[in-house]
Write an enzyme that holds these catalytic residues in place. Structure first.
Site, PDB file in Angstrom:
ATOM      1  N   LYS A  36      35.099  36.081  20.958  1.00 33.34           N
ATOM      2  CA  LYS A  36      34.001  35.433  21.682  1.00 33.34           C
ATOM      3  C   LYS A  36      34.523  34.663  22.902  1.00 33.34           C
ATOM      4  O   LYS A  36      33.837  33.782  23.419  1.00 33.34           O
ATOM      5  CB  LYS A  36      33.264  34.458  20.757  1.00 33.34           C
ATOM      6  CG  LYS A  36      32.553  35.119  19.581  1.00 33.34           C
ATOM      7  CD  LYS A  36      31.317  35.853  20.043  1.00 33.34           C
ATOM      8  CE  LYS A  36      30.505  36.354  18.851  1.00 33.34           C
ATOM      9  NZ  LYS A  36      29.276  37.077  19.299  1.00 33.34           N
ATOM     10  N   ARG A  37      35.705  35.020  23.363  1.00 41.67           N
ATOM     11  CA  ARG A  37      36.374  34.303  24.459  1.00 41.67           C
ATOM     12  C   ARG A  37      36.430  32.800  24.157  1.00 41.67           C
ATOM     13  O   ARG A  37      36.313  31.963  25.032  1.00 41.67           O
ATOM     14  CB  ARG A  37      35.672  34.561  25.806  1.00 41.67           C
ATOM     15  CG  ARG A  37      35.679  36.004  26.259  1.00 41.67           C
ATOM     16  CD  ARG A  37      35.415  36.153  27.737  1.00 41.67           C
ATOM     17  NE  ARG A  37      34.140  35.555  28.126  1.00 41.67           N
ATOM     18  CZ  ARG A  37      33.761  35.382  29.389  1.00 41.67           C
ATOM     19  NH1 ARG A  37      34.558  35.740  30.382  1.00 41.67           N
ATOM     20  NH2 ARG A  37      32.585  34.860  29.671  1.00 41.67           N
ATOM     21  N   LEU A  75      29.981  26.856  25.931  1.00 43.56           N
ATOM     22  CA  LEU A  75      29.023  26.744  24.837  1.00 43.56           C
ATOM     23  C   LEU A  75      28.594  28.111  24.333  1.00 43.56           C
ATOM     24  O   LEU A  75      28.297  29.016  25.114  1.00 43.56           O
ATOM     25  CB  LEU A  75      27.791  25.961  25.317  1.00 43.56           C
ATOM     26  CG  LEU A  75      26.572  25.906  24.393  1.00 43.56           C
ATOM     27  CD1 LEU A  75      26.895  25.116  23.131  1.00 43.56           C
ATOM     28  CD2 LEU A  75      25.395  25.280  25.124  1.00 43.56           C
ATOM     29  N   LEU A  77      25.930  30.088  23.457  1.00 43.62           N
ATOM     30  CA  LEU A  77      24.503  29.946  23.776  1.00 43.62           C
ATOM     31  C   LEU A  77      23.601  30.375  22.631  1.00 43.62           C
ATOM     32  O   LEU A  77      22.428  29.982  22.587  1.00 43.62           O
ATOM     33  CB  LEU A  77      24.169  30.756  25.034  1.00 43.62           C
ATOM     34  CG  LEU A  77      24.808  30.245  26.329  1.00 43.62           C
ATOM     35  CD1 LEU A  77      24.485  31.185  27.485  1.00 43.62           C
ATOM     36  CD2 LEU A  77      24.306  28.838  26.646  1.00 43.62           C
ATOM     37  N   GLY A 120      31.194  24.571  28.946  1.00 42.80           N
ATOM     38  CA  GLY A 120      31.725  23.636  27.966  1.00 42.80           C
ATOM     39  C   GLY A 120      33.225  23.711  27.828  1.00 42.80           C
ATOM     40  O   GLY A 120      33.871  22.726  27.446  1.00 42.80           O
ATOM     41  N   GLU A 123      34.442  21.416  30.370  1.00 44.17           N
ATOM     42  CA  GLU A 123      34.208  20.049  29.909  1.00 44.17           C
ATOM     43  C   GLU A 123      35.266  19.623  28.894  1.00 44.17           C
ATOM     44  O   GLU A 123      35.746  18.477  28.919  1.00 44.17           O
ATOM     45  CB  GLU A 123      32.805  19.944  29.296  1.00 44.17           C
ATOM     46  CG  GLU A 123      31.693  20.116  30.315  1.00 44.17           C
ATOM     47  CD  GLU A 123      30.311  19.980  29.701  1.00 44.17           C
ATOM     48  OE1 GLU A 123      29.669  18.937  29.909  1.00 44.17           O
ATOM     49  OE2 GLU A 123      29.881  20.923  28.999  1.00 44.17           O
ATOM     50  N   GLU A 143      25.770  26.767  34.301  1.00 43.20           N
ATOM     51  CA  GLU A 143      24.568  26.184  33.696  1.00 43.20           C
ATOM     52  C   GLU A 143      23.326  26.365  34.560  1.00 43.20           C
ATOM     53  O   GLU A 143      22.219  26.572  34.046  1.00 43.20           O
ATOM     54  CB  GLU A 143      24.807  24.690  33.408  1.00 43.20           C
ATOM     55  CG  GLU A 143      25.636  24.410  32.159  1.00 43.20           C
ATOM     56  CD  GLU A 143      27.130  24.548  32.380  1.00 43.20           C
ATOM     57  OE1 GLU A 143      27.889  24.269  31.440  1.00 43.20           O
ATOM     58  OE2 GLU A 143      27.542  24.939  33.500  1.00 43.20           O
ATOM     59  N   ARG A 146      21.847  29.590  33.971  1.00 43.70           N
ATOM     60  CA  ARG A 146      21.365  29.744  32.602  1.00 43.70           C
ATOM     61  C   ARG A 146      20.125  28.893  32.320  1.00 43.70           C
ATOM     62  O   ARG A 146      19.560  28.960  31.238  1.00 43.70           O
ATOM     63  CB  ARG A 146      22.463  29.332  31.600  1.00 43.70           C
ATOM     64  CG  ARG A 146      23.793  30.054  31.765  1.00 43.70           C
ATOM     65  CD  ARG A 146      23.753  31.479  31.258  1.00 43.70           C
ATOM     66  NE  ARG A 146      25.092  32.059  31.279  1.00 43.70           N
ATOM     67  CZ  ARG A 146      25.593  32.769  32.279  1.00 43.70           C
ATOM     68  NH1 ARG A 146      24.839  33.001  33.352  1.00 43.70           N
ATOM     69  NH2 ARG A 146      26.821  33.259  32.229  1.00 43.70           N
ATOM     70  N   GLY A 151      26.304  19.321  29.046  1.00 47.79           N
ATOM     71  CA  GLY A 151      25.968  18.401  27.967  1.00 47.79           C
ATOM     72  C   GLY A 151      27.165  17.886  27.195  1.00 47.79           C
ATOM     73  O   GLY A 151      27.006  17.189  26.202  1.00 47.79           O
TER      74      GLY A 151
END
Length: 269
Positions: A36-37, A75, A77, A120, A123, A143, A146, A151
């Site tokens: 999932k990388r 993230l 998603l 993310g 982040e 983001e 998307r 966050g």
């Protein structure tokens, strides 16, 4: 979560969300969802929280890296599809708590970056104290495309590294920065040759783990607060921290070793 003492011992096998190994005084934390990388789902974020909540006493530095070809694509998603506003707020604050564990860790944290360092994942990298990138690394905040917003603390940490204007551009236009650009603009402090980010991160981690623990604490905890304080408050904090550090037994031993010519003088690399 059991942390192995062997150099190549991974916890709970290859299926674990984190692959944690101990190399001397350095703990390596591998994000372990390569298919999932290394997308960040709740499970892997909470595993990071558990890891940083119970660092062994003998650990002096941590290296975060990605298993496979990427650091992290951000993230996952798929976990957002059923979130309402309340769930979204709690989810973001959970990420804040976990990434604070990294930023305010008792030991320096170094991120070894390759492939995707986006959303993310960026982040997460921003919560580390030192970032080392290899040429395959690329930085992005998709983001805006998307229909979501950062966050995981990105709006606080990333502008301190690259500036508000550059982050605004990334989120509005989907701009992607290469590793070379990233090293120039502040995404990473080091740029290595192909495949060498982890090795360089380990070299740096071994070096900083040998620092006096109180000095590392001051750099990690006091320096950011001093930088954000008004000048007079900052100067007072600096004086107090300098007094505490130099009065520590470890500092006295190191200064004596230098005066006795038992340690090398600073020279260019």
């Amino acid at each position: 979560m059991t942390m192995g003492n062997a150099t190549a011992a991974a916890i709970a096998g290859s299926s674990a969300l984190l692959r944690i190994e101990t190399v001397g005084a350095v703990l390596t934390v591998g994000l372990n969802r390569p298919a999932k990388r290394n997308a960040l789902n709740d499970g892997i974020v909470l595993a990071i929280q558990d890891c940083f909540s119970s660092l062994p006493d003998g650990i002096g530095a941590v290296v975060i890296h990605g298993i496979g070809d990427h650091f992290s694509s951000g993230l996952d998603l798929s976990e957002l599809t059923e979130h309402d506003a309340t769930d979204g707020l709690r989810h973001s604050q959970m990420w804040h708590r976990v990434f604070d564990r990294i930023q305010y860790s008792r030991v320096p944290v170094i991120a070894a970056l390759k492939g995707a360092v986006i959303g993310g994942g960026l982040e997460l990298a921003c919560a580390a104290h030192i970032r080392v990138a290899e040429p395959s690394a690329y930085f992005a905040l998709p983001e805006g495309q998307r229909g979501i917003f950062v966050g995981g603390g990105g709006s606080v940490r990333l502008p301190r590294l690259i500036g508000v204007a550059r982050m605004t551009d990334m989120m509005l236009t989907g701009r992607v920065y290469s590793a070379t650009e990233g090293a120039s603009y502040g995404f990473a402090q080091y740029l290595t040759e192909d495949g060498n980010a982890f090795a360089k991160a380990m070299e740096l981690a071994t070096r900083v783990a040998n620092n006096a623990p109180l000095t590392n604490f001051a750099v990690l905890q006091a320096l950011p607060m001093i930088a954000e304080a008004n000048p007079q408050t900052g100067l007072l904090m600096e004086s107090l921290m300098a007094t505490v550090a130099q009065s520590d037994k470890e500092a006295k031993l190191r200064i004596r070793a230098f005066l006795d010519r038992k340690t090398a003088k600073v020279k260019p690399a």
